[in-house]
Design an enzyme around this catalytic site. Structure first.
Site, PDB file in Angstrom:
ATOM      1  N   PHE A  11      64.326  35.885  42.837  1.00 30.63           N
ATOM      2  CA  PHE A  11      65.043  37.156  42.970  1.00 30.63           C
ATOM      3  C   PHE A  11      66.113  37.312  41.883  1.00 30.63           C
ATOM      4  O   PHE A  11      66.063  38.241  41.059  1.00 30.63           O
ATOM      5  CB  PHE A  11      65.653  37.192  44.382  1.00 30.63           C
ATOM      6  CG  PHE A  11      66.699  38.231  44.603  1.00 30.63           C
ATOM      7  CD1 PHE A  11      66.494  39.556  44.259  1.00 30.63           C
ATOM      8  CD2 PHE A  11      67.905  37.874  45.211  1.00 30.63           C
ATOM      9  CE1 PHE A  11      67.480  40.516  44.492  1.00 30.63           C
ATOM     10  CE2 PHE A  11      68.885  38.822  45.446  1.00 30.63           C
ATOM     11  CZ  PHE A  11      68.682  40.138  45.077  1.00 30.63           C
ATOM     12  N   GLY A  36      58.715  32.142  44.069  1.00 31.12           N
ATOM     13  CA  GLY A  36      58.902  33.172  43.038  1.00 31.12           C
ATOM     14  C   GLY A  36      57.612  33.908  42.690  1.00 31.12           C
ATOM     15  O   GLY A  36      56.518  33.470  43.034  1.00 31.12           O
ATOM     16  N   ASP A  51      57.808  22.194  37.655  1.00 31.88           N
ATOM     17  CA  ASP A  51      58.838  21.696  38.570  1.00 31.88           C
ATOM     18  C   ASP A  51      60.089  21.324  37.792  1.00 31.88           C
ATOM     19  O   ASP A  51      60.000  20.766  36.699  1.00 31.88           O
ATOM     20  CB  ASP A  51      58.281  20.462  39.286  1.00 31.88           C
ATOM     21  CG  ASP A  51      59.119  20.075  40.478  1.00 31.88           C
ATOM     22  OD1 ASP A  51      60.340  19.857  40.303  1.00 31.88           O
ATOM     23  OD2 ASP A  51      58.563  20.011  41.584  1.00 31.88           O
ATOM     24  N   LEU A  71      68.927  28.007  38.224  1.00 29.30           N
ATOM     25  CA  LEU A  71      68.823  28.754  39.487  1.00 29.30           C
ATOM     26  C   LEU A  71      67.743  28.185  40.404  1.00 29.30           C
ATOM     27  O   LEU A  71      67.677  28.575  41.570  1.00 29.30           O
ATOM     28  CB  LEU A  71      68.514  30.241  39.219  1.00 29.30           C
ATOM     29  CG  LEU A  71      69.696  31.151  38.871  1.00 29.30           C
ATOM     30  CD1 LEU A  71      70.276  30.838  37.503  1.00 29.30           C
ATOM     31  CD2 LEU A  71      69.277  32.611  38.927  1.00 29.30           C
ATOM     32  N   TYR A 139      71.676  22.739  53.015  1.00 32.60           N
ATOM     33  CA  TYR A 139      71.654  23.608  51.828  1.00 32.60           C
ATOM     34  C   TYR A 139      73.021  23.613  51.152  1.00 32.60           C
ATOM     35  O   TYR A 139      73.140  23.401  49.939  1.00 32.60           O
ATOM     36  CB  TYR A 139      71.255  25.041  52.226  1.00 32.60           C
ATOM     37  CG  TYR A 139      71.487  26.051  51.116  1.00 32.60           C
ATOM     38  CD1 TYR A 139      70.648  26.101  50.009  1.00 32.60           C
ATOM     39  CD2 TYR A 139      72.568  26.947  51.176  1.00 32.60           C
ATOM     40  CE1 TYR A 139      70.879  27.012  48.983  1.00 32.60           C
ATOM     41  CE2 TYR A 139      72.794  27.866  50.154  1.00 32.60           C
ATOM     42  CZ  TYR A 139      71.944  27.893  49.066  1.00 32.60           C
ATOM     43  OH  TYR A 139      72.173  28.787  48.050  1.00 32.60           O
ATOM     44  N   LYS A 143      74.187  22.167  47.417  1.00 35.98           N
ATOM     45  CA  LYS A 143      74.795  22.977  46.359  1.00 35.98           C
ATOM     46  C   LYS A 143      76.102  22.344  45.878  1.00 35.98           C
ATOM     47  O   LYS A 143      76.407  22.330  44.685  1.00 35.98           O
ATOM     48  CB  LYS A 143      75.051  24.403  46.875  1.00 35.98           C
ATOM     49  CG  LYS A 143      73.798  25.225  46.962  1.00 35.98           C
ATOM     50  CD  LYS A 143      73.329  25.511  45.564  1.00 35.98           C
ATOM     51  CE  LYS A 143      72.063  26.188  45.386  1.00 35.98           C
ATOM     52  NZ  LYS A 143      71.656  26.368  44.012  1.00 35.98           N
ATOM     53  N   ASN A 168      76.752  36.572  49.190  1.00 36.53           N
ATOM     54  CA  ASN A 168      75.453  37.064  49.685  1.00 36.53           C
ATOM     55  C   ASN A 168      74.885  38.140  48.767  1.00 36.53           C
ATOM     56  O   ASN A 168      75.243  39.319  48.907  1.00 36.53           O
ATOM     57  CB  ASN A 168      75.604  37.606  51.108  1.00 36.53           C
ATOM     58  CG  ASN A 168      75.668  36.486  52.109  1.00 36.53           C
ATOM     59  OD1 ASN A 168      76.605  35.683  52.095  1.00 36.53           O
ATOM     60  ND2 ASN A 168      74.685  36.396  52.970  1.00 36.53           N
ATOM     61  N   ARG A 207      80.432  38.805  56.113  1.00 33.97           N
ATOM     62  CA  ARG A 207      79.906  38.256  54.868  1.00 33.97           C
ATOM     63  C   ARG A 207      80.371  39.136  53.709  1.00 33.97           C
ATOM     64  O   ARG A 207      80.751  40.295  53.894  1.00 33.97           O
ATOM     65  CB  ARG A 207      78.366  38.231  54.878  1.00 33.97           C
ATOM     66  CG  ARG A 207      77.766  37.178  55.825  1.00 33.97           C
ATOM     67  CD  ARG A 207      78.076  35.771  55.352  1.00 33.97           C
ATOM     68  NE  ARG A 207      77.562  34.731  56.235  1.00 33.97           N
ATOM     69  CZ  ARG A 207      78.240  34.159  57.223  1.00 33.97           C
ATOM     70  NH1 ARG A 207      79.471  34.560  57.488  1.00 33.97           N
ATOM     71  NH2 ARG A 207      77.711  33.196  57.931  1.00 33.97           N
TER      72      ARG A 207
HETATM   73  P1  NAD Z   1      64.802  32.595  45.087  1.00 35.11           P
HETATM   74  O1  NAD Z   1      64.186  31.734  46.141  1.00 35.11           O
HETATM   75  O2  NAD Z   1      64.283  33.967  44.926  1.00 35.11           O
HETATM   76  O3  NAD Z   1      64.736  31.838  43.681  1.00 35.11           O
HETATM   77  C1  NAD Z   1      64.654  30.449  43.553  1.00 35.11           C
HETATM   78  C2  NAD Z   1      63.467  30.153  42.663  1.00 35.11           C
HETATM   79  O4  NAD Z   1      63.384  28.733  42.449  1.00 35.11           O
HETATM   80  C3  NAD Z   1      62.129  30.581  43.287  1.00 35.11           C
HETATM   81  O5  NAD Z   1      61.451  31.454  42.404  1.00 35.11           O
HETATM   82  C4  NAD Z   1      61.363  29.277  43.477  1.00 35.11           C
HETATM   83  O6  NAD Z   1      59.964  29.430  43.286  1.00 35.11           O
HETATM   84  C5  NAD Z   1      62.017  28.382  42.434  1.00 35.11           C
HETATM   85  N1  NAD Z   1      61.908  26.957  42.744  1.00 35.11           N
HETATM   86  C6  NAD Z   1      62.089  26.353  43.941  1.00 35.11           C
HETATM   87  N2  NAD Z   1      61.886  25.028  43.827  1.00 35.11           N
HETATM   88  C7  NAD Z   1      61.605  24.791  42.517  1.00 35.11           C
HETATM   89  C8  NAD Z   1      61.281  23.623  41.781  1.00 35.11           C
HETATM   90  N3  NAD Z   1      61.228  22.421  42.363  1.00 35.11           N
HETATM   91  N4  NAD Z   1      61.031  23.735  40.453  1.00 35.11           N
HETATM   92  C9  NAD Z   1      61.064  24.964  39.849  1.00 35.11           C
HETATM   93  N5  NAD Z   1      61.338  26.092  40.498  1.00 35.11           N
HETATM   94  C10 NAD Z   1      61.610  26.012  41.823  1.00 35.11           C
HETATM   95  O7  NAD Z   1      66.384  32.608  45.388  1.00 35.11           O
HETATM   96  P2  NAD Z   1      67.531  33.465  44.711  1.00 35.11           P
HETATM   97  O8  NAD Z   1      68.158  34.244  45.793  1.00 35.11           O
HETATM   98  O9  NAD Z   1      67.050  34.138  43.476  1.00 35.11           O
HETATM   99  O10 NAD Z   1      68.556  32.310  44.319  1.00 35.11           O
HETATM  100  C11 NAD Z   1      68.635  31.809  42.989  1.00 35.11           C
HETATM  101  C12 NAD Z   1      69.749  30.778  42.937  1.00 35.11           C
HETATM  102  O11 NAD Z   1      70.994  31.367  43.300  1.00 35.11           O
HETATM  103  C13 NAD Z   1      69.539  29.593  43.878  1.00 35.11           C
HETATM  104  O12 NAD Z   1      69.968  28.426  43.230  1.00 35.11           O
HETATM  105  C14 NAD Z   1      70.443  29.906  45.041  1.00 35.11           C
HETATM  106  O13 NAD Z   1      70.886  28.725  45.689  1.00 35.11           O
HETATM  107  C15 NAD Z   1      71.588  30.629  44.346  1.00 35.11           C
HETATM  108  N6  NAD Z   1      72.284  31.535  45.238  1.00 35.11           N
HETATM  109  C16 NAD Z   1      71.665  32.665  45.695  1.00 35.11           C
HETATM  110  C17 NAD Z   1      72.352  33.499  46.562  1.00 35.11           C
HETATM  111  C18 NAD Z   1      71.739  34.763  47.107  1.00 35.11           C
HETATM  112  O14 NAD Z   1      72.368  35.402  47.954  1.00 35.11           O
HETATM  113  N7  NAD Z   1      70.551  35.182  46.660  1.00 35.11           N
HETATM  114  C19 NAD Z   1      73.647  33.180  46.980  1.00 35.11           C
HETATM  115  C20 NAD Z   1      74.222  32.004  46.508  1.00 35.11           C
HETATM  116  C21 NAD Z   1      73.533  31.199  45.617  1.00 35.11           C
END
Ligand code: NAD
Length: 312
Positions: A11, A36, A51, A71, A139, A143, A168, A207
């Site tokens: 995302f 993704g 990976d 990310l 989780y 982080k 969020n 939130r």
């Molecule tokens: P998301 O799940 O859409 O994106 C994470 C991506 O990582 C996915 O596309 C997934 O396929 C990929 N992935 C997972 N395991 C993997 C691996 N072993 N190797 C390679 N790729 C891998 O989530 P998001 O909401 O886009 O979040 C992105 C980052 O931002 C994350 O690190 C998340 O912890 C952080 N974050 C997001 C939010 C939020 O509200 N969306 C809030 C705080 C932090």
């Protein structure tokens, strides 16, 4: 500039990759596609499926890269309660693999997507970066551990690090898994289908919701901002929204007559969360631009899944 984005098909990763490509940067993306979607990426983003623990792959993808955005992660808090080992392997192990590979290749800067979840329950709001972390889920622990690895390995090997504690995030394209989906797209879909929106504990939990484009602006600023090495910086809207207010905004914007149903308070998650964004304003020149109502409207307009929900 040359960038590598891990989790690029996710995302936030895909929105960031597309924005950087639009700005004319060279963008490589890595994602194992566990959640993704590579079709979300513009054609000129160079995508590799793989990976984040695959170090040979990282060595080749990191060649000539100026800045890495990390990310890639498992991101579902509730799922992490069931599978803490997997969350540690990907979120902590993957981060260490990436930092080692960056050290080997010699990359200048990494921007790490951390989470507001590391704060857990806190008396003082809004949440300031100086607050002692109080993670409440595997989780959140993963982080926080990853933040420490990023900063420690960075300091040891001369890699500049910036950890952004994102609150969020929501917006078009947010992953909507069948179990434990993020609340904004889940409730938008429910509202469009005329289903009910279930709030826990009278919807008093709060939130800080931040629109995806605002998150992307904070990320792009972090790649070049001066004097940010080793910093941890909140990225939120600075607005505290109760779950009941969110539900009511969603019903108003969708024009839905779906019901808000009350359920007992769930013990999972912090009672209140709101980011103090003073440091982001000072160090990244960051100001959130999109109000919650505008962000919800844009999500509804731009995400084809909600149009499908109307037809269904
Ligand atoms: P998301 O799940 O859409 O994106 C994470 C991506 O990582 C996915 O596309 C997934 O396929 C990929 N992935 C997972 N395991 C993997 C691996 N072993 N190797 C390679 N790729 C891998 O989530 P998001 O909401 O886009 O979040 C992105 C980052 O931002 C994350 O690190 C998340 O912890 C952080 N974050 C997001 C939010 C939020 O509200 N969306 C809030 C705080 C932090």
């Amino acid at each position: 500039m040359n960038f590598l984005i891990t989790g690029a098909a996710g995302f936030l990763g895909s929105s960031l990759a597309n924005q950087l490509a639009r700005e004319g940067h060279l963008v490589r993306g890595l994602d194992d596609l566990s959640s993704g979607d590579p079709d979300a990426l513009y054609k000129d983003v160079h995508f590799t499926r793989g990976d984040v623990n695959d170090r040979p792959k990282l060595w080749s993808l990191l060649q000539d890269v100026d800045c890495v955005y990390h990310l890639a992660a498992r991101v579902r808090v509730a799922e992490s309660l069931l599978y803490p080992r997997e969350y540690t392997e990907v979120n902590v192990g993957g981060t260490v693999s990436l930092m080692e590979a960056m050290r080997d290749v010699g990359v200048r800067r990494v921007v790490f997507a951390s989470s507001g979840a590391v704060y857990g329950d806190q008396q003082e709001q809004p949440l300031n970066e100086a607050a002692a972390p109080n993670p409440r889920s595997p989780y959140a622990v993963s982080k926080l551990a990853a933040e420490y690895y990023v900063r420690t390995i960075g300091a040891l090997w001369g890699i500049e690090t910036v950890c952004l504690r994102i609150f969020n995030a929501y917006g078009p394209g947010q992953h909507l898994p069948p179990s434990h989906p993020p609340v904004v797209p889940a409730w938008l879909r429910q509202a469009m289908r005329g289903g009910s929106l279930v709030v826990h504990g009278e919807g008093r939990q709060t939130r800080d919701f931040i629109y995806v484009n605002d998150v992307v602006r904070s990320l792009t600023a972090a790649a070049t901002a001066p004097d940010v090495n080793q910093l941890v910086v909140n990225v939120g809207s600075g607005q505290e929204t109760s779950m009941r207010d969110l539900a009511q905004s969603i019903l108003r914007i969708t024009g839905s007559d779906a019901e808000i149903l009350d359920a007992p308070r769930s013990e999972a998650g912090a009672s209140r969360m709101c980011a103090d964004t003073t440091l982001a304003a000072k160090m990244l020149g960051f100001q959130p631009r999109t109000s919650l109502e505008d962000g919800l409207r844009q999500t509804l307009q731009e995400d084809p899944r909600f149009a499908q929900a109307v037809r269904a």
